[in-house]
Scaffold this motif. Structure first.
Motif, PDB file in Angstrom:
ATOM      1  N   THR A  72      -2.128 -11.299   5.576  1.00  0.00           N
ATOM      2  CA  THR A  72      -1.015 -11.262   6.398  1.00  0.00           C
ATOM      3  C   THR A  72       0.138 -11.058   5.296  1.00  0.00           C
ATOM      4  N   GLU A  73       0.292 -11.721   4.141  1.00  0.00           N
ATOM      5  CA  GLU A  73       1.447 -11.306   3.318  1.00  0.00           C
ATOM      6  C   GLU A  73       1.500 -10.103   2.937  1.00  0.00           C
ATOM      7  N   VAL A  74       0.337  -9.490   2.510  1.00  0.00           N
ATOM      8  CA  VAL A  74       0.304  -7.948   2.036  1.00  0.00           C
ATOM      9  C   VAL A  74       0.743  -7.031   3.059  1.00  0.00           C
ATOM     10  N   LEU A  75       0.417  -7.410   4.230  1.00  0.00           N
ATOM     11  CA  LEU A  75       0.714  -6.472   5.510  1.00  0.00           C
ATOM     12  C   LEU A  75       2.357  -6.699   5.805  1.00  0.00           C
ATOM     13  N   THR A  76       2.671  -8.024   5.796  1.00  0.00           N
ATOM     14  CA  THR A  76       3.951  -8.115   6.777  1.00  0.00           C
ATOM     15  C   THR A  76       4.906  -8.571   5.991  1.00  0.00           C
ATOM     16  N   GLY A  77       4.902  -8.946   4.628  1.00  0.00           N
ATOM     17  CA  GLY A  77       5.928  -9.327   3.647  1.00  0.00           C
ATOM     18  C   GLY A  77       6.855  -8.205   3.445  1.00  0.00           C
ATOM     19  N   VAL A  91      -5.029   1.965   8.154  1.00  0.00           N
ATOM     20  CA  VAL A  91      -5.322   0.409   7.243  1.00  0.00           C
ATOM     21  C   VAL A  91      -6.455   0.039   7.407  1.00  0.00           C
ATOM     22  N   ILE A  92      -7.444  -0.166   6.448  1.00  0.00           N
ATOM     23  CA  ILE A  92      -8.861  -0.602   6.566  1.00  0.00           C
ATOM     24  C   ILE A  92      -8.892  -1.912   5.977  1.00  0.00           C
ATOM     25  N   ASP A  93      -8.991  -2.763   6.672  1.00  0.00           N
ATOM     26  CA  ASP A  93      -9.140  -4.022   6.083  1.00  0.00           C
ATOM     27  C   ASP A  93     -10.550  -4.588   5.843  1.00  0.00           C
ATOM     28  N   PHE A  94     -11.059  -4.563   4.630  1.00  0.00           N
ATOM     29  CA  PHE A  94     -12.373  -4.976   4.186  1.00  0.00           C
ATOM     30  C   PHE A  94     -12.582  -6.533   3.939  1.00  0.00           C
ATOM     31  N   SER A  95     -11.393  -7.191   4.129  1.00  0.00           N
ATOM     32  CA  SER A  95     -11.484  -8.617   3.775  1.00  0.00           C
ATOM     33  C   SER A  95     -12.061  -9.428   4.814  1.00  0.00           C
ATOM     34  N   THR A  96     -12.572 -10.638   4.592  1.00  0.00           N
ATOM     35  CA  THR A  96     -13.339 -11.440   5.442  1.00  0.00           C
ATOM     36  C   THR A  96     -12.070 -12.500   6.179  1.00  0.00           C
ATOM     37  N   ILE A  97     -11.710 -12.382   7.312  1.00  0.00           N
ATOM     38  CA  ILE A  97     -10.413 -13.394   7.571  1.00  0.00           C
ATOM     39  C   ILE A  97     -10.847 -13.710   9.046  1.00  0.00           C
ATOM     40  N   ARG A  98      -9.761 -14.516   9.586  1.00  0.00           N
ATOM     41  CA  ARG A  98     -10.089 -14.999  10.968  1.00  0.00           C
ATOM     42  C   ARG A  98     -10.093 -13.634  11.927  1.00  0.00           C
ATOM     43  N   PRO A  99     -11.172 -13.836  13.288  1.00  0.00           N
ATOM     44  CA  PRO A  99     -11.015 -12.844  14.075  1.00  0.00           C
ATOM     45  C   PRO A  99      -9.473 -12.508  14.812  1.00  0.00           C
ATOM     46  N   ASP A 100      -9.009 -13.719  15.236  1.00  0.00           N
ATOM     47  CA  ASP A 100      -7.707 -13.829  16.022  1.00  0.00           C
ATOM     48  C   ASP A 100      -6.552 -13.101  14.989  1.00  0.00           C
ATOM     49  N   THR A 101      -6.813 -13.345  13.782  1.00  0.00           N
ATOM     50  CA  THR A 101      -5.563 -12.906  12.941  1.00  0.00           C
ATOM     51  C   THR A 101      -5.838 -11.357  12.733  1.00  0.00           C
ATOM     52  N   ALA A 102      -7.143 -10.804  12.674  1.00  0.00           N
ATOM     53  CA  ALA A 102      -7.093  -9.366  12.532  1.00  0.00           C
ATOM     54  C   ALA A 102      -6.888  -8.612  13.727  1.00  0.00           C
ATOM     55  N   ALA A 103      -7.054  -9.322  14.893  1.00  0.00           N
ATOM     56  CA  ALA A 103      -6.506  -8.468  16.367  1.00  0.00           C
ATOM     57  C   ALA A 103      -5.056  -8.640  16.075  1.00  0.00           C
ATOM     58  N   GLU A 104      -4.414  -9.819  15.968  1.00  0.00           N
ATOM     59  CA  GLU A 104      -3.135  -9.933  15.840  1.00  0.00           C
ATOM     60  C   GLU A 104      -2.380  -8.880  14.864  1.00  0.00           C
ATOM     61  N   LEU A 105      -2.866  -8.992  13.675  1.00  0.00           N
ATOM     62  CA  LEU A 105      -2.254  -7.702  12.545  1.00  0.00           C
ATOM     63  C   LEU A 105      -2.602  -6.514  13.137  1.00  0.00           C
ATOM     64  N   ALA A 106      -3.599  -6.112  13.734  1.00  0.00           N
ATOM     65  CA  ALA A 106      -3.739  -4.753  14.377  1.00  0.00           C
ATOM     66  C   ALA A 106      -2.627  -4.323  15.303  1.00  0.00           C
ATOM     67  N   THR A 107      -2.187  -5.487  16.067  1.00  0.00           N
ATOM     68  CA  THR A 107      -1.260  -5.549  17.195  1.00  0.00           C
ATOM     69  C   THR A 107      -0.006  -4.980  16.360  1.00  0.00           C
ATOM     70  N   ASN A 108       0.445  -5.816  15.186  1.00  0.00           N
ATOM     71  CA  ASN A 108       1.610  -5.855  14.504  1.00  0.00           C
ATOM     72  C   ASN A 108       1.693  -4.199  13.739  1.00  0.00           C
ATOM     73  N   ALA A 109       0.490  -3.837  13.100  1.00  0.00           N
ATOM     74  CA  ALA A 109       0.500  -2.617  12.707  1.00  0.00           C
ATOM     75  C   ALA A 109       0.796  -1.559  13.764  1.00  0.00           C
ATOM     76  N   ALA A 110       0.345  -1.530  15.064  1.00  0.00           N
ATOM     77  CA  ALA A 110       0.486  -0.522  16.035  1.00  0.00           C
ATOM     78  C   ALA A 110       1.862  -0.511  16.386  1.00  0.00           C
TER      79      ALA A 110
END
Length: 295
Positions: A72-77, A91-110
């Motif tokens: 989240t910090e690397v993407l939105t900071g 953006v390809i996120d190879f990290s292992t994170i929460r599914p809801d966080t992944a979906a939210e960040l994809a929306t932010n990116a879009a």
């Protein structure tokens, strides 16, 4: 060939970035510990001094970071990917994170004109070094299709499993299964040792039957040798089982075996073994059985 910003050059990220560089892509790496960029430089890549510098001019941004807050910090900071990457960047996120966080960040990116997929990996350090990772991918079809040539460089099994967040959901299930297998393998070895069995012989015959698994093949030797140098640390598996527990609760499903294994992993971490390989769960099982001398 693409210009790839690779953020996170640790045990997993470093060999993955090197594979991409050796395949002919221009890879610009960034890590908070600058010296970790040296293997990438030796492989033909180069290092950046910040996330912003790494992502400027990149066609693709790859992330391999420890946890949801890091991504989240690397993407939105203020100095992050969304602030400095060009519109259309994948953006390809190879990290292992929460599914809801992944979906939210994809929306932010879009919303910022970028495209994002979640592509967590399984296979540990050996899989990363040998480009033999299993990659479970969530995201839009066209974005996954564009990423696939890069994913095929670092992975052996690449499967699109659904929309944004789905890759992380499958990864959570993977970590649940792996942790359960490690715990039961540890119990079996302590049980066999208590009865005086020839442990290497027992492992050989178990591996040839239905009990055989990648976990048995890779982790039994570590347990038998008492060699727990990390390929995948207890600390990270503890984090991943927290993701499983939270996601299961949100979905209203029960994971009783997973909950018990999560407690055993937490106990292993509390005992000071968090920096060891997750096969060090064996040490906790041995201690619970009063057989510390076997660990």
């Amino acid at each position: 060939m693409s210009t790839i910003a690779f953020i996170g050059l640790g045990i997993m990220g470093s060999p993955m970035a090197q594979h991409l560089a050796r395949a002919g892509h221009e890879v610009v790496g960034f890590n908070r510990t600058p010296e970790k960029a040296k293997p990438l430089i030796d492989a033909g890549g180069r290092a950046a001094d910040s996330v912003a510098e790494a992502v400027r001019g990149a066609d693709v941004v790859a992330l391999m970071l420890p946890d949801s807050p890091d991504v989240t910090e690397v993407l939105t900071g203020d100095d992050g990917v969304l602030a400095h990457a060009a519109p259309g960047t994948l953006v390809i996120d190879f990290s292992t994170i929460r599914p809801d966080t992944a979906a939210e960040l994809a929306t932010n990116a879009a919303e910022q004109g970028l495209r994002m997929i979640d592509a967590p990996v399984s296979g540990g350090q050996a899989g990363a070094e040998n480009a033999a990772l299993s990659i479970m991918v969530g995201g839009a079809d066209e974005d996954v299709d564009q990423a696939r040539p890069l994913l095929d460089i670092v992975g052996k099994t690449v499967v699109h499993v659904g929309p944004s967040g789905a890759g992380q959901t499958v990864k959570a299930a993977n970590q649940l299964i792996v942790a359960g297998n490690i715990a039961l393998l540890a119990e079996a070895l302590v049980f066999l040792d208590a009865h005086g069995a020839d442990l290497p012989a027992a492992v050989e015959v178990l591996g040839g039957g239905l009990a055989g698994s990648a976990v048995l093949n890779q982790k039994a030797p570590k347990m038998l040798d008492g060699e727990f140098a990390p390929g995948f640390r207890i600390d990270l598996h503890h984090k991943d089982l927290g993701i499983v527990t939270a996601a299961a609760r949100e979905a209203g499903v029960t994971t009783p075996v997973g909950a018990l294994v999560a407690q055993l992993v937490a106990a292993t971490r509390a005992a000071g073994d968090g920096g060891l390989d997750h096969s060090a769960l064996y040490r906790t099982i041995a201690r619970l059985s009063g057989r510390e001398e076997t660990s």
